[in-house]
Design an enzyme around this catalytic site. Structure first.
Site, PDB file in Angstrom:
ATOM      1  N   HIS A   1     -74.038  -8.637 -41.612  1.00 32.23           N
ATOM      2  CA  HIS A   1     -73.984  -9.129 -42.998  1.00 32.23           C
ATOM      3  C   HIS A   1     -74.100 -10.651 -43.063  1.00 32.23           C
ATOM      4  O   HIS A   1     -73.287 -11.326 -43.710  1.00 32.23           O
ATOM      5  CB  HIS A   1     -72.698  -8.655 -43.690  1.00 32.23           C
TER       6      HIS A   1
ATOM      7  N   CYS B   1     -66.321  -7.642 -45.726  1.00 29.56           N
ATOM      8  CA  CYS B   1     -67.311  -7.592 -44.641  1.00 29.56           C
ATOM      9  C   CYS B   1     -67.813  -8.964 -44.197  1.00 29.56           C
ATOM     10  O   CYS B   1     -67.573  -9.386 -43.063  1.00 29.56           O
ATOM     11  CB  CYS B   1     -68.492  -6.716 -45.063  1.00 29.56           C
TER      12      CYS B   1
END
Length: 502
Positions: A102, A52
């Protein structure tokens, strides 16, 4: 030239092999299918890194992890690195983010003027891997196979709560932009966390895949001993020995995953519907950060360069880019220069250090011959891995693992490693030269180890005593929303209406 509005829709962990030319026909995804019809569709798009945070930092900056320093899910994204949000904002755009990106570190904006939600994952260094302790699992955050054994149906989960909010905030922002209070062009990034595991879906989407013929992987579990060294590390990181994975578990996990593609399709359809009803034109880009192996070869989630993990869907609906299929391999690091190209934004000041290439020529019938590069230096690795995709070939290397060479045209399931095949010696040597020109693996390894060691010191220090979190806190100034006594009611009602006076 006029600068177009731009809507970027990012999803999480969506397997690109399910999008050979838009969504596979058996997927219940009518809104994505309709978007595909008007988009340039990239059949062989690859993540910069199959995890991610590294994948997303590379997508935003146009740089590989070895350049961003975002090696894993707990590495800081430096504030000094320009992202597409910086480039567009500098050129006069309003930039906003709804959903996940993120970001790790105290900078939780990275060029976005506004964030509409918090993130779903932590912003600190607590998920840092440690090459000094090979094989050690970080129990509180590493994936395990409970996502597979626990697959099924629920009406609400942590991730559904998040994505429901992301879709709502995105739609509300589009309504607000339609009011015309801000004359600037806008770039809105909407980033969902589905279909990322856990594999849990709402009943009405689950029901769409009753009797689906794709609930079993094409390539059965090869068994632990038959796996390549990196795949064995992934098995171990996922704590496979603690779980008994049955065929029913696999079927249920894949069914929930497909169901969540349909869940996302409905959310995306709602956003595109608001865009249409408010009469706003925009470039639309659909992409994922990385894929999901979905049980192929016995592997789940990501963290590998195999196609299910590394390939992502990518569609661009933009003026001047013709609808149709592009077979040439491309990368998510190409999106930053593509966005600037579409917006007429000059990147010349940073071009000497960028790695991506604009995709707009491919949408106009052009060709591309440069290889696509990938890197991985996160959980389940003990030393950085690198990969190159050129034409029909994919090459992978790691200082501690045997090389791999796959002919994807003849062997799309990547079952035969041709690295030791004398007939491929010339091809292998060409890839070795390209890799040696691009990477110093010994230096890469040393830089990752330094980053990890420093972050562990900082994390443990900051958790000792009073703790100030870096997590983004969305702020709402209620005193300037709806109707307040410092406002004129007639002006409020008129200015907040779209369309006006009809």
């Amino acid at each position: 030239m006029s600068k177009p509005n731009i809507l970027i829709v990012m999803v999480d962990q969506l397997n690109g092999t399910l999008f050979p030319d838009g969504p596979a026909p058996w997927l219940h995804a009518p809104n994505l299918a309709a978007l595909a019809e008007r988009s340039t569709r990239f059949a062989n798009a690859y993540t910069a890194s199959p995890l991610c945070a590294p994948g997303r930092a590379s997508f935003m900056s146009g740089l590989l992890p070895s350049r961003t320093g975002v090696y894993d899910n707990a590495a800081e994204f430096p504030s000094s690195l320009p992202t597409y949000a910086h480039h567009l904002r500098r050129a006069g755009y309003y930039t906003a983010l709804a959903g996940k990106m993120h970001f790790v570190g105290p900078d939780q904006l990275h060029g976005f003027e506004e964030r509409l939600t918090t993130d779903i994952y932590p912003a600190d260094f607590g998920w840092t891997p440690d090459y000094r302790k090979p094989g050690e699992r970080i129990e509180w955050w590493y994936h395990n196979m409970g996502s597979v054994t626990g697959a099924g149906v629920a009406e609400i989960t942590n991730q559904m709560e998040y994505d429901d909010a992301v879709a709502f905030e995105a739609e509300q922002k589009l309504y607000d932009l339609s009011r015309g209070h801000d004359a600037r062009p806008w770039c809105l990034t909407v980033s969902f966390t589905h279909p990322h595991d856990p594999y849990v879906a709402r009943q009405r989407f689950w029901d769409l895949y009753e009797g689906c013929e794709y609930l079993s992987p094409d390539v059965a579990d090869l068994g632990y001993e038959a796996q390549d060294p990196h795949s064995k590390r992934i098995f171990d990181a996922n704590d496979w020995r603690s779980f008994d994975i049955t065929p029913q578990d696999i079927n249920r996990a894949r069914r929930a995953y497909f169901a969540n593609i349909s869940y996302l399709d409905e959310k995306i359809g709602g956003i595109l519907d608001v865009l249409e009803r408010t009469r706003q034109d925009a470039v639309v880009i659909f992409v994922s950060d990385h894929g999901d192996m979905l049980g192929e070869r016995g592997l789940w989630f990501k963290m590998t360069f195999y196609e299910g993990s590394a390939r992502v869907p990518l569609m661009i609906a933009a003026p001047g880019m013709e609808p149709g299929l592009v077979e040439a391999p491309v990368s998510t690091i190409d999106l930053c220069p593509t966005l600037c190209d579409l917006a007429g934004v000059d990147m010349s000041e940073v071009v000497p250090w960028t790695e991506g290439e604009s995709l707009t020529p491919l949408g106009r019938g052009g060709t591309r011959i440069s290889p696509v590069a990938m890197e991985y230096a996160a959980e389940a690795s003990h030393s950085p891995l690198i990969a190159l995709r050129e034409g029909r070939w994919k090459y992978t290397n790691c200082a501690i693992d045997p090389e791999q060479l796959f002919d994807l045209a003849a062997d799309p399931k990547e079952l035969t490693n041709r690295a030791e095949d004398p007939a491929c010696a010339e091809v292998l040597e060409r890839f070795r030269r390209m890799a040696a020109a691009r990477w110093d693996l010994e230096r890469f390894d040393a830089e990752v180890r330094q980053s990890q060691a420093c972050r562990w010191v900082v994390y443990e220090a900051l958790r000792n005593g009073a703790h100030y979190p870096w997590d983004f806190q969305p702020l709402r100034d209620a005193s300037n929303r709806y109707m307040r006594n410092h406002m004129d009611l007639n002006e409020v009602e008129e200015n907040q209406r779209f369309p006006r006076g009809e």
